[in-house]
Structures are given as structure tokens and as C-alpha cells.
Design a protein around this motif. Sequence first.
Motif, mmCIF file in Angstrom:
data_model
loop_
_atom_site.group_PDB
_atom_site.id
_atom_site.type_symbol
_atom_site.label_atom_id
_atom_site.label_comp_id
_atom_site.label_asym_id
_atom_site.label_seq_id
_atom_site.Cartn_x
_atom_site.Cartn_y
_atom_site.Cartn_z
ATOM 1 N N THR A 128 4.693 7.599 -16.415
ATOM 2 C CA THR A 128 4.637 6.139 -16.455
ATOM 3 C C THR A 128 5.153 5.576 -15.142
ATOM 4 O O THR A 128 5.816 6.269 -14.365
ATOM 5 C CB THR A 128 5.463 5.576 -17.628
ATOM 6 O OG1 THR A 128 6.833 5.895 -17.427
ATOM 7 C CG2 THR A 128 4.979 6.139 -18.957
ATOM 8 N N HIS A 129 4.880 4.323 -14.913
ATOM 9 C CA HIS A 129 5.210 3.701 -13.631
ATOM 10 C C HIS A 129 6.697 3.440 -13.457
ATOM 11 O O HIS A 129 7.139 3.151 -12.357
ATOM 12 C CB HIS A 129 4.405 2.421 -13.451
ATOM 13 C CG HIS A 129 2.957 2.707 -13.248
ATOM 14 N ND1 HIS A 129 2.125 1.893 -12.545
ATOM 15 C CD2 HIS A 129 2.172 3.741 -13.636
ATOM 16 C CE1 HIS A 129 0.903 2.401 -12.512
ATOM 17 N NE2 HIS A 129 0.916 3.524 -13.176
ATOM 18 N N ASP A 130 7.466 3.551 -14.545
ATOM 19 C CA ASP A 130 8.900 3.319 -14.432
ATOM 20 C C ASP A 130 9.749 4.577 -14.656
ATOM 21 O O ASP A 130 10.962 4.508 -14.717
ATOM 22 C CB ASP A 130 9.349 2.208 -15.373
ATOM 23 C CG ASP A 130 9.050 2.507 -16.836
ATOM 24 O OD1 ASP A 130 8.361 3.500 -17.130
ATOM 25 O OD2 ASP A 130 9.510 1.732 -17.694
ATOM 26 N N THR A 168 10.530 5.419 -8.411
ATOM 27 C CA THR A 168 9.479 5.339 -9.419
ATOM 28 C C THR A 168 8.198 4.835 -8.767
ATOM 29 O O THR A 168 8.217 4.323 -7.645
ATOM 30 C CB THR A 168 9.859 4.371 -10.565
ATOM 31 O OG1 THR A 168 9.851 3.025 -10.063
ATOM 32 C CG2 THR A 168 11.212 4.700 -11.173
ATOM 33 N N ILE A 169 7.109 4.942 -9.478
ATOM 34 C CA ILE A 169 5.844 4.407 -8.962
ATOM 35 C C ILE A 169 5.980 2.903 -8.736
ATOM 36 O O ILE A 169 5.551 2.374 -7.708
ATOM 37 C CB ILE A 169 4.685 4.725 -9.936
ATOM 38 C CG1 ILE A 169 4.432 6.232 -9.974
ATOM 39 C CG2 ILE A 169 3.425 3.959 -9.550
ATOM 40 C CD1 ILE A 169 3.476 6.684 -11.070
ATOM 41 N N ALA A 170 6.604 2.211 -9.693
ATOM 42 C CA ALA A 170 6.756 0.755 -9.592
ATOM 43 C C ALA A 170 7.616 0.362 -8.386
ATOM 44 O O ALA A 170 7.261 -0.573 -7.653
ATOM 45 C CB ALA A 170 7.345 0.200 -10.881
ATOM 46 N N ARG A 194 -0.691 -4.912 -6.212
ATOM 47 C CA ARG A 194 0.315 -4.010 -6.754
ATOM 48 C C ARG A 194 -0.324 -2.930 -7.631
ATOM 49 O O ARG A 194 0.058 -1.767 -7.555
ATOM 50 C CB ARG A 194 1.354 -4.802 -7.533
ATOM 51 C CG ARG A 194 2.465 -3.938 -8.048
ATOM 52 C CD ARG A 194 3.491 -4.766 -8.816
ATOM 53 N NE ARG A 194 4.699 -4.008 -8.906
ATOM 54 C CZ ARG A 194 5.746 -4.118 -8.111
ATOM 55 N NH1 ARG A 194 5.750 -4.984 -7.151
ATOM 56 N NH2 ARG A 194 6.804 -3.347 -8.270
ATOM 57 N N LYS A 211 0.247 6.997 -8.039
ATOM 58 C CA LYS A 211 0.172 7.890 -9.196
ATOM 59 C C LYS A 211 -0.854 8.998 -8.957
ATOM 60 O O LYS A 211 -0.605 10.167 -9.284
ATOM 61 C CB LYS A 211 -0.168 7.133 -10.469
ATOM 62 C CG LYS A 211 -0.177 8.073 -11.675
ATOM 63 C CD LYS A 211 -0.234 7.363 -12.982
ATOM 64 C CE LYS A 211 -0.178 8.379 -14.119
ATOM 65 N NZ LYS A 211 -0.169 7.729 -15.416
ATOM 66 N N GLU A 223 -0.029 1.045 -7.050
ATOM 67 C CA GLU A 223 0.522 1.930 -8.078
ATOM 68 C C GLU A 223 -0.473 3.026 -8.453
ATOM 69 O O GLU A 223 -0.086 4.178 -8.634
ATOM 70 C CB GLU A 223 0.938 1.131 -9.311
ATOM 71 C CG GLU A 223 2.182 0.301 -9.086
ATOM 72 C CD GLU A 223 2.635 -0.471 -10.302
ATOM 73 O OE1 GLU A 223 1.937 -0.472 -11.344
ATOM 74 O OE2 GLU A 223 3.717 -1.102 -10.220
ATOM 75 N N GLN A 224 -1.740 2.679 -8.554
ATOM 76 C CA GLN A 224 -2.767 3.676 -8.892
ATOM 77 C C GLN A 224 -2.876 4.733 -7.801
ATOM 78 O O GLN A 224 -3.013 5.924 -8.098
ATOM 79 C CB GLN A 224 -4.116 2.992 -9.120
ATOM 80 C CG GLN A 224 -4.173 2.202 -10.411
ATOM 81 C CD GLN A 224 -5.440 1.377 -10.551
ATOM 82 O OE1 GLN A 224 -6.128 1.070 -9.574
ATOM 83 N NE2 GLN A 224 -5.753 1.003 -11.780
ATOM 84 N N ALA A 263 5.703 0.916 -5.133
ATOM 85 C CA ALA A 263 4.713 -0.142 -4.897
ATOM 86 C C ALA A 263 5.395 -1.410 -4.410
ATOM 87 O O ALA A 263 4.945 -2.036 -3.444
ATOM 88 C CB ALA A 263 3.923 -0.403 -6.176
#
Length: 89
Positions: free
Chosen positions: A31-33, A74-76, A5, A13, A9-10, A79
Amino acid sequence: MAPDRIAIEQAIKAKIVDIADQLGEDARALTHDELIPATGLIDSAGLLQLLAWYEHHFQIPLAQDEITVDNLGTIATMAGFALKKKGLL
């Protein structure tokens, strides 16, 4: 070995930062969220570029009804959705 994960995510982003940079924006603090469309860091064309990259990079074809804020906002969530589509969640 399946990507984890954090690595997913990286990668997401990094792509967002790259797209935002092309538009003269700095997305490094994203941010991831954070809700990506609401940040204003990338425009609608940038969002389409991100989705096309996402499909290609993770080899996940997206159905029209899957392109939602809940799945890809979102990024999260991006992912998590990638892991789910790959059967890893």
C-alpha cells in the motif's frame, strides 16, 4: 504539464514491484502508506537501487540529509517529496 501525485505514486510502486520481483518477492499488494524498509520486500541493495532510480526518473538530486524515512519511507511520502522538490506542493 506537471505529473500528478497519482501518476508519481504509480511509477514508484511499479519500480518497487520490479525490484522486489528481481529478489523473488511479490510487492503488488504494497500500500502507499506502508513503510517500505519494514516490509522486507526489498533488501538494502534494492533500496539503493530505488533511490538511484528515484533521483534519475524524477530528476531530483538527493542530499544525504534528505534520505530519511520521513521523506522517502513510503510511496506516499516519496511522491509528496518529489512534488515538494519540484516546487509543485
